[in-house]
Structure formats: C-alpha cells, structure tokens
Design an enzyme around this catalytic site. Structure first.
Site, PDB file in Angstrom:
ATOM      1  N   ALA A 244       0.819  -1.209   0.000  1.00  0.00           N
ATOM      2  CA  ALA A 244       0.000   0.000   0.000  1.00  0.00           C
ATOM      3  C   ALA A 244       0.856   1.265   0.000  1.00  0.00           C
ATOM      4  CB  ALA A 244      -0.925  -0.015   1.209  1.00  0.00           C
ATOM      5  N   PHE A 245       2.014   1.194   0.610  1.00  0.00           N
ATOM      6  CA  PHE A 245       2.879   2.375   0.684  1.00  0.00           C
ATOM      7  C   PHE A 245       3.268   2.864  -0.713  1.00  0.00           C
ATOM      8  CE2 PHE A 245       6.985   4.516   1.190  1.00  0.00           C
ATOM      9  CZ  PHE A 245       6.658   5.438   2.180  1.00  0.00           C
TER      10      PHE A 245
ATOM     11  N   THR B 114       1.685  -5.175  13.435  1.00  0.00           N
ATOM     12  CA  THR B 114       2.752  -4.468  12.719  1.00  0.00           C
ATOM     13  C   THR B 114       2.866  -3.010  13.189  1.00  0.00           C
ATOM     14  OG1 THR B 114       3.513  -3.588  10.616  1.00  0.00           O
ATOM     15  CG2 THR B 114       1.207  -4.072  10.743  1.00  0.00           C
TER      16      THR B 114
ATOM     17  N   HIS C 282       4.129  -0.773  11.594  1.00  0.00           N
ATOM     18  CA  HIS C 282       4.023   0.050  10.393  1.00  0.00           C
ATOM     19  C   HIS C 282       2.608   0.518  10.123  1.00  0.00           C
ATOM     20  CE1 HIS C 282       7.715  -2.152   9.147  1.00  0.00           C
ATOM     21  NE2 HIS C 282       7.964  -1.061   8.461  1.00  0.00           N
TER      22      HIS C 282
END
Ligand code: INI
Length: 157
Positions: free
Chosen positions: A58-59, A88, A90
C-alpha cells in the site's frame, strides 16, 4: 423555483479505468480486484479498457497512481490494497501514507482516484470486507469511481 440536482449515474460511465493494486496481503487483495473488475464490467465498462498495475504494498500505491494519472489515459483510477494491523508497527504509517497520497494525487491531477485500501485490525475483518459479510471494498471503490466519472462529465460539460 426548482432545485438543480447534479449527481453521478452508474450506467453512463464507460471509459478507461486502471486499478493500482498493492500485492501485500494478496489473499485478501485479489478478492478486492475481482470485486472491482466485476463491478465495472457489470456497469458497462469494456474489459479491454481496464488495466491492473501492481505494486509491492500500500505504501507504493500513491507513486504508481501519480504515474498512471500523468499518462492521461484513464477516466478514473481505483487504488486497492490491504493494511492489516495485526501487530505491525508500520500500520499507522503505511495506511496514513497510502490514503493521504491517494487523495493528494486525485486533487492534483483532477482525475478521480477512489480509495479501496482496506485498513483493518485483523485478518478476520479483512476477510469480512473483501467479499463476505461486510461487502467488498474493491466493489465499493469501483462503484464510487463510476459515479465520479459520470459526475465529472456533467460538471465539465
Ligand atoms: N503493506 C500493505 O499493503 N499492507 C500491510 O499490512 C503492510 N504491513 O503490514 O506492513 C504493508 N507493508 C509494506 C509496505 O506497503 C511497503 O511495501 C514496504 O514498506 C516497502 O516500502
């Protein structure tokens, strides 16, 4: 006096669409892809006019969306991915960057970019929102893209 209502329809949005898809959590994301394509085709979009661009996660979606928008080939872009919290660290970062990047490209390019990136707490929630009891976020993003294409055609006419 009568009110003027301007809104998108779903049966006049044939055109070119690109799905930008994060591969991370592919077991969920592929159901979003299927739901989105099925929705577009059932509303009259020619399958030959649908492209799928894949990125690692997705990043990376916003940059690919930016490049696709710059090609100027599409009436709308549909971003699909799945960010699952599940421990996560992140999570906030990846989901925040994805959604803010997606909306930034849409505003800067003037092309509708709809957000079908799931951001959920668990795998169970992801499954629920990718074609089981809580709908399919890919399909929702596709229907929103159709509506926005139709709306912009009216606003820009
Ligand atoms: N990418 C996702 O699409 N979903 C996730 O849940 C995820 N998690 O959990 O980390 C994720 N990370 C990868 C990220 O999108 C980038 O691809 C990676 O950081 C390389 O830039």
């Amino acid at each position: 006096m009568s009110v003027t209502n301007i809104e998108g329809r779903f049966n006049d949005a044939n055109g070119h669409y690109t799905l930008v898809v994060g591969r991370f959590n592919a077991f969920v994301v592929e159901s979003l892809v299927t739901g989105a394509i099925d929705c577009l085709v059932r509303h009259g979009v020619d399958a030959d006019n649908i492209r799928v661009v894949r990125v690692p996660g997705a990043f990376e979606i916003p940059l690919a969306v930016q490049k696709v928008a710059a090609q100027g080939k599409d009436d709308a872009i549909i971003a699909l991915g799945a960010v699952i919290r599940g421990g996560t660290p992140h999570f906030e970062y990846v989901s925040g960057e994805a959604s803010s990047g997606i909306s930034k490209v849409s505003l800067e390019s003037g092309i509708p970019v709809t957000n079908g990136v799931l951001t959920v707490n668990s795998i169970e929630q992801a499954i629920e929102r990718s074609g089981t009891k809580a709908g399919n976020k890919g399909e929702e993003a596709a229907i929103s893209a159709l509506e926005m294409v139709s709306l912009l055609r009216q606003l820009e006419a």
